[in-house]
Design a protein around this motif. Structure first.
Motif, PDB file in Angstrom:
ATOM      1  N   THR A 124       0.907  -1.483   0.258  1.00 17.96           N
ATOM      2  CA  THR A 124       0.095  -0.116  -0.216  1.00 17.96           C
ATOM      3  C   THR A 124       0.716   1.271   0.140  1.00 17.96           C
ATOM      4  N   ALA A 125       1.883   0.951   0.756  1.00 16.97           N
ATOM      5  CA  ALA A 125       2.805   2.240   0.994  1.00 16.97           C
ATOM      6  C   ALA A 125       3.580   3.141  -0.557  1.00 16.97           C
ATOM      7  N   THR A 126       4.068   1.544  -1.068  1.00 13.01           N
ATOM      8  CA  THR A 126       4.623   1.652  -1.868  1.00 13.01           C
ATOM      9  C   THR A 126       3.249   1.770  -2.950  1.00 13.01           C
ATOM     10  N   ALA A 127       2.807   1.592  -3.317  1.00 15.18           N
ATOM     11  CA  ALA A 127       1.841   2.283  -4.288  1.00 15.18           C
ATOM     12  C   ALA A 127       1.282   3.351  -4.340  1.00 15.18           C
ATOM     13  N   VAL A 131       2.320   5.972  -7.472  1.00 10.01           N
ATOM     14  CA  VAL A 131       1.650   7.222  -8.166  1.00 10.01           C
ATOM     15  C   VAL A 131       2.123   8.118  -8.192  1.00 10.01           C
ATOM     16  N   GLY A 132       2.323   8.663  -6.789  1.00 14.28           N
ATOM     17  CA  GLY A 132       2.806   9.938  -6.743  1.00 14.28           C
ATOM     18  C   GLY A 132       3.849  10.422  -7.215  1.00 14.28           C
ATOM     19  N   GLN A 133       4.662   9.676  -7.521  1.00 12.19           N
ATOM     20  CA  GLN A 133       6.232   9.208  -7.885  1.00 12.19           C
ATOM     21  C   GLN A 133       6.087   9.338  -9.704  1.00 12.19           C
ATOM     22  N   TRP A 134       4.841   9.029 -10.099  1.00  9.16           N
ATOM     23  CA  TRP A 134       5.321   7.819 -11.331  1.00  9.16           C
ATOM     24  C   TRP A 134       5.941   8.379 -12.602  1.00  9.16           C
ATOM     25  N   SER A 135       6.268   9.838 -12.804  1.00 12.72           N
ATOM     26  CA  SER A 135       7.185  10.227 -14.199  1.00 12.72           C
ATOM     27  C   SER A 135       8.322  10.886 -13.315  1.00 12.72           C
ATOM     28  N   ALA A 136       9.064  10.275 -12.162  1.00 14.94           N
ATOM     29  CA  ALA A 136      10.142  11.320 -11.587  1.00 14.94           C
ATOM     30  C   ALA A 136      10.931  10.586 -12.696  1.00 14.94           C
TER      31      ALA A 136
END
Length: 428
Positions: A124-127, A131-136
């Motif tokens: 859960t924490a990784t997902a 999502v918040g850093q998808w294009s980082a």
């Protein structure tokens, strides 16, 4: 009957130590005291619950004691290094005791129950981070905004849970269907987070479990491994832009061409060191391997001291990421040879009965898994999984003769050691 459940829970906490530290620090801002509690309390309580009157030292115990003595002597003869790192090493080595006093059935239960809950929180924490850093540009999501190695730690525990289920095969069909769905989803999250070797090692170790299993368990194991492979492929496909970059890095490191013009490079400590692309973790690890091999002849009987590799490497501040090479270089040839002998003894302790008893099957596959991880991600002061699994094989070695005799006589060997119903029965 409560003691086996307590021992299983404590073993589960110990084997989940790394992920628990990430969750504790990230969610609750807990500090070094929490780290100590997670590592020390399971050892103390499990040792207190153990029936020491039944303890019989074996070759694993002797080799482990000799290995610890060699490491201690290296500390005495060389600079002690960082005090906190030495304390962490001591706590990690003590986890051998936790594995040594835990049965195989308790270990499997701890991995599945406690480890499963921690894995759910970790996925859960990784997902959320993914999502918040998808294009980082970093690729791997920083869990809780700071832990880039967290997905690897969660994935390692995930691999052990998969191995525990594959090697026991006790779930019914609805349970297996639900478990396979969770396996596929978890593998997809970790693969999309650019976790690579841990997932590959989990597939390989679980496949060993399939080979060791009987016909029915083998069929279920194939389904579990298939679900994991499907999840890995799905995770890579949905984040193909980043996956293709990592694939290019792997090809670049394999062919070792000059660093591209304009690529960020790591500073070198010596003129003889090549430039290393800081964005290519495989190239960095390849150079670290060369550095360890370069320092190996100079290590001597008792090494260059704790932390010596990082201080002398072309890439200052970087660890070897290989437990065996680190031990040879920093603690010396004596400690390195003893560690190799300990690993060989641990494998021989469980591999012989792996085809007929689930506890030995789990221990063999889990040991193979954590040994693979130690060759790529290993650092002896943090190699919690390796110490626990070596200790567990020591426990199973002590019980090996009695369990084999009972199986040969066709006696009921109880829930702690499960026979494979699909194999030819023992003579009666």
């Amino acid at each position: 009957m409560i003691e086996p459940a307590v021992r299983a829970g404590l073993f589960g906490v110990a084997i989940s130590a790394g992920p628990l530290m990430v969750l504790g620090h990230g969610l609750l801002s807990l500090g070094a005291i929490f780290t100590g509690v997670v590592l020390v309390v399971p050892v103390i309580v499990l040792a207190a619950l153990a029936t020491w009157g039944e303890f019989r030292p074996n070759v694993c115990d002797g080799l482990f004691a000799a290995f610890v003595s060699a490491v201690a002597l290296s500390h005495v003869l060389n600079s002690a290094g960082d005090v906190k790192e030495s304390a962490l090493l001591l706590m990690t080595l003590a986890l051998y005791v936790a594995g040594r006093v835990t049965s195989g059935c308790e270990a499997r239960a701890g991995v599945v129950v406690v480890g499963g809950a921690v894995i759910a929180a970790g996925v859960t924490a990784t997902a959320i981070a993914l999502v918040g850093q998808w294009s980082a540009p970093h690729g791997k999501p920083l869990v809780f905004g700071e832990f880039d190695a967290a997905p690897v730690q969660f994935a390692a525990l995930f691999g052990l849970a998969v191995i525990a289920v594959v090697t026991s095969g006790r779930l019914d069909r609805p349970g297996m269907a639900a478990f396979n769905l969770l396996v596929a989803l978890s593998a997809a999250v970790f693969a999309a987070s650019m976790v690579r070797f841990s997932l590959l090692a989990a597939v390989l170790a679980a496949s060993i479990g399939i080979l060791f299993s009987g016909r029915e368990e083998r069929r279920r194991g194939i389904l579990v491994v298939g679900a994991m492979v499907i999840g890995i492929v799905a995770g890579l496909v949905v984040r193909w832009d980043m996956a293709s970059i990592y694939a290019t890095h792997a090809l670049t490191a394999a062919h070792a061409p000059p660093v591209p013009s304009g690529a960020p490079v790591l500073l070198q400590a010596a003129d003889l060191c090549p430039k290393i692309d800081i964005d290519n973790s495989i190239e960095i690890r390849k150079q670290l391997l060369f550095e360890a091999l370069r320092l190996l002849p100079k290590a001597g009987l008792f090494g260059i001291g704790p932390g010596g590799f990082s201080a002398r490497s072309c890439l200052p501040g970087h660890e070897v990421h290989n437990t065996i090479l680190q031990v040879f270089v920093e603690f010396g040839w004596v400690a390195g040879v003893l560690l190799l002998a300990l690993l060989a003894a641990a494998w021989s302790s469980v591999s012989g009965l792996a085809r007929i008893m689930a506890d030995y099957r789990f221990a063999a596959c889990a040991l193979a898994f954590v040994m693979l991880l130690s060759l790529v991600h290993g650092r002896i002061s943090r190699d919690v999984l390796l110490m626990l699994m070596i200790g567990l094989t020591g426990h199973l070695r002590q019980a090996r003769a009695g369990n084999a005799e009972k199986w040969m006589l066709g006696e009921n060997i109880g829930p702690s050691v499960e026979s494979s119903a699909t194999l030819p029965g023992p003579p009666r």
